[in-house]
Every structure is written in C-alpha cells, then in structure tokens.
Scaffold this motif. Structure first.
Motif, mmCIF file in Angstrom:
data_model
loop_
_atom_site.group_PDB
_atom_site.id
_atom_site.type_symbol
_atom_site.label_atom_id
_atom_site.label_comp_id
_atom_site.label_asym_id
_atom_site.label_seq_id
_atom_site.Cartn_x
_atom_site.Cartn_y
_atom_site.Cartn_z
ATOM 1 N N ALA B 51 0.834 -1.207 0.000
ATOM 2 C CA ALA B 51 0.000 0.000 0.000
ATOM 3 C C ALA B 51 0.869 1.258 0.000
ATOM 4 C CB ALA B 51 -0.925 -0.017 1.210
ATOM 5 N N ALA B 52 1.897 1.258 0.849
ATOM 6 C CA ALA B 52 2.770 2.446 0.954
ATOM 7 C C ALA B 52 3.503 2.691 -0.364
ATOM 8 C CB ALA B 52 3.768 2.245 2.091
ATOM 9 N N LEU B 53 4.052 1.633 -0.940
ATOM 10 C CA LEU B 53 4.776 1.795 -2.208
ATOM 11 C C LEU B 53 3.818 2.190 -3.332
ATOM 12 C CD1 LEU B 53 7.231 -1.235 -2.002
ATOM 13 C CD2 LEU B 53 7.854 1.171 -1.987
ATOM 14 N N GLY B 54 2.596 1.651 -3.288
ATOM 15 C CA GLY B 54 1.594 2.002 -4.296
ATOM 16 C C GLY B 54 1.293 3.484 -4.264
ATOM 17 N N LEU B 55 1.114 4.011 -3.063
ATOM 18 C CA LEU B 55 0.865 5.451 -2.926
ATOM 19 C C LEU B 55 2.079 6.239 -3.399
ATOM 20 C CD1 LEU B 55 -0.989 5.497 0.504
ATOM 21 C CD2 LEU B 55 -1.918 6.265 -1.674
ATOM 22 N N GLY B 56 3.261 5.764 -3.036
ATOM 23 C CA GLY B 56 4.501 6.449 -3.437
ATOM 24 C C GLY B 56 4.663 6.468 -4.947
ATOM 25 N N VAL B 57 4.407 5.314 -5.573
ATOM 26 C CA VAL B 57 4.551 5.208 -7.040
ATOM 27 C C VAL B 57 3.599 6.171 -7.739
ATOM 28 C CG1 VAL B 57 4.009 3.673 -8.995
ATOM 29 C CG2 VAL B 57 5.470 2.866 -7.160
ATOM 30 N N SER B 58 2.341 6.195 -7.300
ATOM 31 C CA SER B 58 1.363 7.060 -7.963
ATOM 32 C C SER B 58 1.704 8.534 -7.761
ATOM 33 C CB SER B 58 -0.045 6.759 -7.452
ATOM 34 O OG SER B 58 -0.092 6.942 -6.069
ATOM 35 N N TYR B 59 2.216 8.857 -6.570
ATOM 36 C CA TYR B 59 2.590 10.242 -6.279
ATOM 37 C C TYR B 59 3.753 10.662 -7.175
ATOM 38 C CZ TYR B 59 3.640 14.391 -3.515
ATOM 39 O OH TYR B 59 3.851 15.680 -3.114
ATOM 40 N N VAL B 60 4.761 9.808 -7.252
ATOM 41 C CA VAL B 60 5.947 10.127 -8.056
ATOM 42 C C VAL B 60 5.597 10.204 -9.547
ATOM 43 C CG1 VAL B 60 8.211 9.219 -8.798
ATOM 44 C CG2 VAL B 60 7.591 9.212 -6.392
ATOM 45 N N SER B 61 4.748 9.266 -10.007
ATOM 46 C CA SER B 61 4.379 9.284 -11.434
ATOM 47 C C SER B 61 3.581 10.533 -11.772
ATOM 48 C CB SER B 61 3.601 8.019 -11.815
ATOM 49 O OG SER B 61 2.373 8.007 -11.153
ATOM 50 N N ALA B 62 2.783 10.995 -10.807
ATOM 51 C CA ALA B 62 2.022 12.222 -11.042
ATOM 52 C C ALA B 62 2.950 13.435 -11.121
ATOM 53 C CB ALA B 62 1.000 12.422 -9.926
ATOM 54 N N LEU B 63 3.945 13.461 -10.234
ATOM 55 C CA LEU B 63 4.915 14.569 -10.253
ATOM 56 C C LEU B 63 5.686 14.571 -11.572
ATOM 57 C CD1 LEU B 63 6.506 14.546 -6.682
ATOM 58 C CD2 LEU B 63 4.965 16.246 -7.660
ATOM 59 N N GLY B 64 6.035 13.362 -12.023
ATOM 60 C CA GLY B 64 6.808 13.236 -13.266
ATOM 61 C C GLY B 64 6.028 13.728 -14.475
ATOM 62 N N SER B 65 4.708 13.567 -14.418
ATOM 63 C CA SER B 65 3.908 13.986 -15.573
ATOM 64 C C SER B 65 3.402 15.415 -15.422
ATOM 65 C CB SER B 65 2.722 13.037 -15.759
ATOM 66 O OG SER B 65 1.898 13.110 -14.614
ATOM 67 N N GLY B 72 -4.664 9.932 -10.900
ATOM 68 C CA GLY B 72 -5.922 9.212 -10.939
ATOM 69 C C GLY B 72 -5.704 7.718 -11.035
ATOM 70 N N PHE B 73 -6.813 6.968 -11.045
ATOM 71 C CA PHE B 73 -6.737 5.516 -11.031
ATOM 72 C C PHE B 73 -5.996 4.952 -12.250
ATOM 73 C CE2 PHE B 73 -10.469 5.295 -8.062
ATOM 74 C CZ PHE B 73 -9.770 4.652 -7.069
ATOM 75 N N GLY B 74 -6.276 5.486 -13.427
ATOM 76 C CA GLY B 74 -5.680 4.946 -14.647
ATOM 77 C C GLY B 74 -4.180 5.012 -14.626
ATOM 78 N N ARG B 75 -3.652 6.205 -14.338
ATOM 79 C CA ARG B 75 -2.194 6.335 -14.309
ATOM 80 C C ARG B 75 -1.583 5.579 -13.135
ATOM 81 N NH1 ARG B 75 -1.004 12.430 -14.429
ATOM 82 N NH2 ARG B 75 -3.219 12.559 -14.042
ATOM 83 N N THR B 76 -2.306 5.564 -12.023
ATOM 84 C CA THR B 76 -1.803 4.808 -10.864
ATOM 85 C C THR B 76 -1.691 3.329 -11.209
ATOM 86 O OG1 THR B 76 -2.904 6.348 -9.412
ATOM 87 C CG2 THR B 76 -2.212 4.279 -8.438
ATOM 88 N N THR B 77 -2.685 2.843 -11.946
ATOM 89 C CA THR B 77 -2.654 1.441 -12.361
ATOM 90 C C THR B 77 -1.396 1.151 -13.165
ATOM 91 O OG1 THR B 77 -5.048 1.433 -12.449
ATOM 92 C CG2 THR B 77 -3.943 -0.357 -13.576
ATOM 93 N N GLY B 143 -6.504 -1.733 -2.514
ATOM 94 C CA GLY B 143 -7.719 -1.089 -2.017
ATOM 95 C C GLY B 143 -7.404 0.144 -1.199
ATOM 96 N N ALA B 144 -6.386 0.056 -0.349
ATOM 97 C CA ALA B 144 -5.996 1.211 0.455
ATOM 98 C C ALA B 144 -5.562 2.353 -0.451
ATOM 99 C CB ALA B 144 -4.868 0.814 1.400
ATOM 100 N N CYS B 145 -4.814 1.988 -1.473
ATOM 101 C CA CYS B 145 -4.333 2.971 -2.445
ATOM 102 C C CYS B 145 -5.532 3.635 -3.140
ATOM 103 C CB CYS B 145 -3.466 2.227 -3.458
ATOM 104 S SG CYS B 145 -2.389 3.256 -4.386
ATOM 105 N N ALA B 146 -6.481 2.798 -3.566
ATOM 106 C CA ALA B 146 -7.657 3.304 -4.276
ATOM 107 C C ALA B 146 -8.506 4.187 -3.366
ATOM 108 C CB ALA B 146 -8.487 2.126 -4.779
ATOM 109 N N LEU B 147 -8.605 3.770 -2.102
ATOM 110 C CA LEU B 147 -9.415 4.534 -1.149
ATOM 111 C C LEU B 147 -8.850 5.934 -0.951
ATOM 112 C CD1 LEU B 147 -11.841 4.245 0.842
ATOM 113 C CD2 LEU B 147 -10.136 3.701 2.591
ATOM 114 N N VAL B 148 -7.533 6.006 -0.792
ATOM 115 C CA VAL B 148 -6.889 7.313 -0.592
ATOM 116 C C VAL B 148 -7.109 8.196 -1.818
ATOM 117 C CG1 VAL B 148 -4.662 8.470 -0.308
ATOM 118 C CG2 VAL B 148 -5.181 6.430 1.021
ATOM 119 N N LEU B 149 -6.945 7.605 -2.992
ATOM 120 C CA LEU B 149 -7.142 8.376 -4.221
ATOM 121 C C LEU B 149 -8.592 8.829 -4.359
ATOM 122 C CD1 LEU B 149 -4.969 6.283 -6.687
ATOM 123 C CD2 LEU B 149 -4.494 8.584 -5.863
#
Lengths: 299, 296
Positions: B51-65, B72-77, B143-149
């Motif tokens: 869950a922690a890495l999932g949140l980290g990955v989505s955060y970093v990918s968002a910053l990169g873009s 959002g869910f699509g890019r996080t996926t 699920g935790a990742c999705a819930l936070v998003l």
C-alpha cells in the motif's frame, strides 16, 4: 488390528527396520522396547504411513501404503513432542483436528477437561508447558474414540513427576478394548500400559515377551507404599520426585516404584527432609495397579 | 470416572471409520492456513509495504507527468504494474517456499500427516489458503491505495484497479506454485526461502537482461524472443497488463508488435494459458514429489 508383514525401511545404506513382522490383535497393547536407534520410532512412522517402506502394514484391514487415510482414521497418535503452530489456540487446535476426523466438537472445553486441561482452552499452544502439550496431544488423539492408539516415546520430554502423571492419565484414558502400540525405553510405561513387549535390536525383533516377564527379567519389580500425614504428603512427593523417584500420591500416602537394590533409598530422602513416615508396605506392582520402577532401565 | 473415560469403557467401534472427503479436508486445511497467514508478520508487512509503495509510485508518477500530487486511477494502475512485478512475485514465492519446509522442520507436517488426511489434501489446502492470503493482501494493498485516491477526488478508473488485482493474483498463483515446489524439495526452511529469493532475482532481473543480451549476441529471431519472453510469467503479466491498458503492445517494441500481428485478439488466450500453466505445472510436480518424500 495391526498387521506388520516383512517391513524393511532403509535410509540410504543404513537399515533402520529390518524385515520386521508383527501381528497385534484388537485390544492388545504392545510396547516397542529398545535403545535409541533400535528402530522403534521408524517402525511407528511406517505404521502411520509417514515413511515409504518395503513390506506391508495393515491397520484395521487397510493397507497403510495404499489406503493410508482410511488406516489413519482408526489411529489416535501422540508424538514425542507436539508439533503445532505456536500461535494456535488450544481450543482451536482441538476443533481443527476434530474437523480433520470429520467430527464437530461442540465444546472443546469438555475434551480438554478429560485430560486435565480445563480452563486452558483460551491459551495459545506456546503458553503450555511440555506436559500440558502432551496432554493436548492425548486429547486430540482420543477424538472420535479411535480403536488404535499409537504413542511414540510420549514422556521423553517430561520430568519424573510429569511422566508419572502422564502415564497414569494414559492408563486411565486408553481403556479396555483399545489396541495400543507404543515405543518406549522407560520401564514404568511398559509395565503400566503394555501386555506384550517387543524388543527391537538394530532394527530387528530380538525378543517378544509379556510385560510381567520382561520386568522380572530386568529385576525391577518392587513398589513401596508409604503412609504419610496429609500435611506433609505433598512436600514428600516433591522431595522424592526431585530425587528421581517416579512417586505418586494415593489415598493415604505415596506409591514409590523402587529398584530391588534401592528399597531403602526413599526412606533416606524423606529422613533428610525431616518428613515422618507413619507406616510402609512393600507391595507388588499388580496390587498397586501401577508400575514399579525408578530407574530408566535400558535393555 | 470422566465422561471421556466412560466413553472409552464401552465397546470400541473397530469398523473402519470413514474420514472426511477430500474437499472437506482441503477446505479445513486452507482455512487454517489462511488464518495463520493473516496473523503472521509477513502478511502485515507485505500489505503495508504494498500500500505504501503504491501510494509512493502514484505520487511520483504524477509529479513526473507535471501533476501536483496523487494521480488518478488509470495512471496509478500503470505505475502499479511495475510495483506488482517486483513485490508480488517475491511475496508469493517466499510464502510458498516457507510453507511445507517450515512445517517439516518444526514437526508440524509429520503430526498433520499422521491424521486421516492425504498428502495431496495437505498440499492443496496449503496452496488455497496461501492463495487466499495473497488475494487478501493484494486487495488490501491496492484497495488502500484506491481509497486514498478516491478520498482525494481522483477516482477515474476503478475497473482498471480491479483488473490489475486480478492479473496480479494470476501472477501470484504461478509464483506460489513455484514456491511450493521449492518448499517440497528443500530440507530446510532457510534453504527454501533463499532459493525462492534467488528465483525471484532470476525472474525479475536476470531474465530481462538475459533476453536483451541473448537477442544481441545470438541475433535471436523475433518469434524466438517472444517465445522466451512468454516463458517468464512476469513478462506475460507485463504484456497483458499493458495490452489491457492501451489495447496495443507497440510500447513493448518488436516482441509486442509480433504478438499483435501473429495472435491478434487471441493473444489473451496465450497469456491465460501461460499463467495457468505456471499455476498448475509446478504444483503438480510438487504433489508428485511430496507424495514420495518423508515428512520428517
């Protein structure tokens, strides 16, 4: 009930069980006697289907090699040391193994009560002492009232008092009519539980005899009955157990199994502890209904 | 005389007792395994880490873009695909590797097999129980990742998240199967887990690098390269998850293009077959070996 026919088990070049044949009719109780490495545990593991072997073993008419599950459904097994997940709850363990036998246990507490573990159902297995774990294993072995009981050096990890108590419990619960096969190198277990003794030597059957004759042959067949006041009886028991005697209490005193050449030893122990003995009697094992030994005799 | 003693005093029924049927025993063992796994530290640790890495990955990918924070869910996926490729195989391989070998070492296996159960029931029960634990871990982590998003108002493609969980679970079944094969073969739990980690390294890193090096050194034909790539379940997971996201495998280069050109829409069946084979074949081999090996 148990038929062992020309069973041989090899580990690499070493032969642990060498062409052993044994017929144990229903209701018989047989002790496998021998030093460590004689093949007792290996033979028991073959009976349970844990090892592949050459030859044939049948339990209740079921071939252990081909219909092991059916054969094991007839067996209650108590190992030398209980192998459980430490985090498993005691009552949970009873329910789990009952389910594997197709039984539903309404109250695990009543099952635990039978082996003196009442009130321990809520504990984790790791919280139990060695003796309590063996009692739990016995409770599980008796689930469903199986006609065969297989015991593998069940008291090896217990102290002298624990051994005496556990063997007493086994004797009480095993009951008439049950077929018992057990491995042991403790004479008190053999004289209490077995009718027949099979001596294993280097994987082969060295001798077969009844337990009375066997005990006689070892020269270990005396029991002291000491009459001691109730106020000091528990203390006397503790002193004797601490000195290596498998003593136990009865109604008015203590029963102390002694070797023939050591009949005076319990008196010395209690005299040193300043515990008065009101009376004593030297009785046969049969009269006491219990074993007659303090020494861990080896064949 | 206790009730138990009274019951033993009566005549014993020496007729053959009928033990429970295979499905009942498998279910009992699976539920036990699932409970044990959920209570264990590895489950908690992997779920939290996932869950922690999932949140980290989505955060970093968002910053990169160029985004300002959680995507959002699509890019996080898409970001989670790489995380799954690293974490899920490790999780499933080590869980499987520890199962039989650890129980054997502690005497638990011998005691269990002394009961009226067959070895196949024990193996299958453990497999299903651990698979359940892995699914729970994936659901909780993603699920935790999705819930936070969702709470951040970024929910766009929850179906993509569910699909990712499904694919990751398919991958985990194959890795669990391989882990259990290792566990059956190993004498000690430490050896089993060590071997599982080595296999994880080989599948995650060495196979990728090996394929690249092999393609260059031996001038592998594209079909050979694709066949070798699909032998690795991690590559199949990557192909399939990207195929699901973009409906094209162009992003995977020549191998992806070859797959689309050759198999078209049927490529999904190829991926399904490969993942199913990884889930079934190692487990079947494990079952054969387990039936012949002493549990002590």
């Amino acid at each position: 009930m148990i038929r062992i026919d020309s069973v041989t088990k090899r580990f690499g070049r070493a032969t642990a069980v060498d062409n052993v044949s044994l017929d144990i009719p229903a209701g018989d109780s047989v002790a496998l006697w021998g030093v460590n490495g004689a093949g007792k545990t290996t033979l028991i593991r073959c009976v349970l289907g844990l090892y592949r072997f050459s030859g044939r073993i049948e339990v209740g008419g079921h071939d252990v090699g081909r219909r092991g599950k059916r054969a094991r459904a007839l067996i209650g097994y108590v190992p030398q040391e209980l192998g459980f997940h430490d985090e498993l709850g005691v009552a949970e363990a009873v329910r789990y193994f009952a389910l594997l036998r197709g039984l539903r246990v309404r109250s695990a507490e009543s099952v635990l009560d039978d082996v003196g573990l009442a009130g321990h159902g809520g504990k984790r297995v790791r919280e139990l002492s060695g003796g309590m774990k063996q009692r739990l294993a016995l409770a599980i072995a008796m689930l469903g009232n199986p006609p065969v009981l297989v015991l593998d050096e069940v008291t090896a990890s217990l102290d002298a008092c624990g051994r005496g108590e556990f063997v007493g419990l086994l004797s009480r619960l095993s009951g008439a009519g049950r077929t018992i096969l057990f491995a042991s190198h403790r004479i008190e277990e053999v004289t209490t539980l077995a009718r027949r003794v099979v001596v294993l030597e280097a994987g082969r059957i060295g001798a077969q005899t009844d337990s009375e004759t066997f005990a006689e042959s070892l020269g270990l067949h005396s029991m002291l009955h000491l009459t001691i006041r109730e106020s000091t009886r528990r203390l006397a028991l503790e002193h004797l157990c601490a000195s290596g005697f498998a003593a136990r209490m009865n109604g008015v005193g203590l029963l102390v199994p002694v070797a023939r050449e050591q009949k005076a030893a319990p008196f010395r122990v209690l005299a040193e502890a300043r515990i008065a003995i009101d009376d004593f009697e030297l009785i046969a094992a049969d009269a006491a209904g219990a074993p007659a030994h303090t020494q861990e005799a080896q064949p | 005389m206790t009730a138990h003693a009274a019951s033993t005093a009566r005549a014993l029924d020496t007729r053959p007792a009928r033990p429970p049927a295979m499905p009942a025993n498998v279910l009992t063992i699976a539920l036990r395994e699932l409970r044990d796994a959920v209570r264990s530290r590895w489950f908690l640790l992997y779920t939290l880490a996932f869950a922690a890495l999932g949140l980290g990955v989505s955060y970093v990918s968002a910053l990169g873009s160029g985004g300002a924070g959680l995507s959002g869910f699509g890019r996080t996926t898409a970001g989670l695909v790489n995380l799954v490729l690293l974490v899920v195989p490790l999780m499933a391989l080590t869980a499987g590797a520890g199962s039989i070998a650890s129980d054997r070492e502690r005497g638990i296996l011998a005691y269990l097999l002394a009961q009226p159960v067959s070895r196949f029931e024990v193996l299958l029960g453990k497999y299903f129980g651990l698979a359940g634990a892995l699914l729970a871990c994936l659901c909780l982590g993603v699920g935790a990742c999705a819930l936070v998003l969702a709470l951040k108002g970024e929910a766009t493609r929850p179906a993509a998240m569910l699909w990712l969980v499904g694919l990751a679970f398919g991958l985990s079944l194959g890795m669990l199967s391989l882990g259990m094969l290792v566990s059956v073969l190993a004498r000690r739990a430490s050896v089993a887990v060590g071997t599982a980690i080595f296999l994880w390294l080989a599948l995650v890193f060495v196979s990728d690098l090996g394929l690249m090096a092999g393609a260059l050194a031996f001038r592998l034909r594209i079909e050979t390269l694709f066949a070798l790539a699909t032998a690795n379940p991690l590559q199949v997971f990557k192909f399939w998850s990207l195929h699901s996201a973009d409906a094209t495998l162009d992003v995977l280069g020549p191998a992806g293009l070859y797959a689309v050109d050759t198999f078209g829409d049927h490529v999904v069946w190829l991926f399904t077959s490969v993942l199913a084979a990884w889930a079934v074949v190692p487990l079947a081999i494990a079952a054969v070996i387990f039936s012949r090996r002493a549990p002590v």
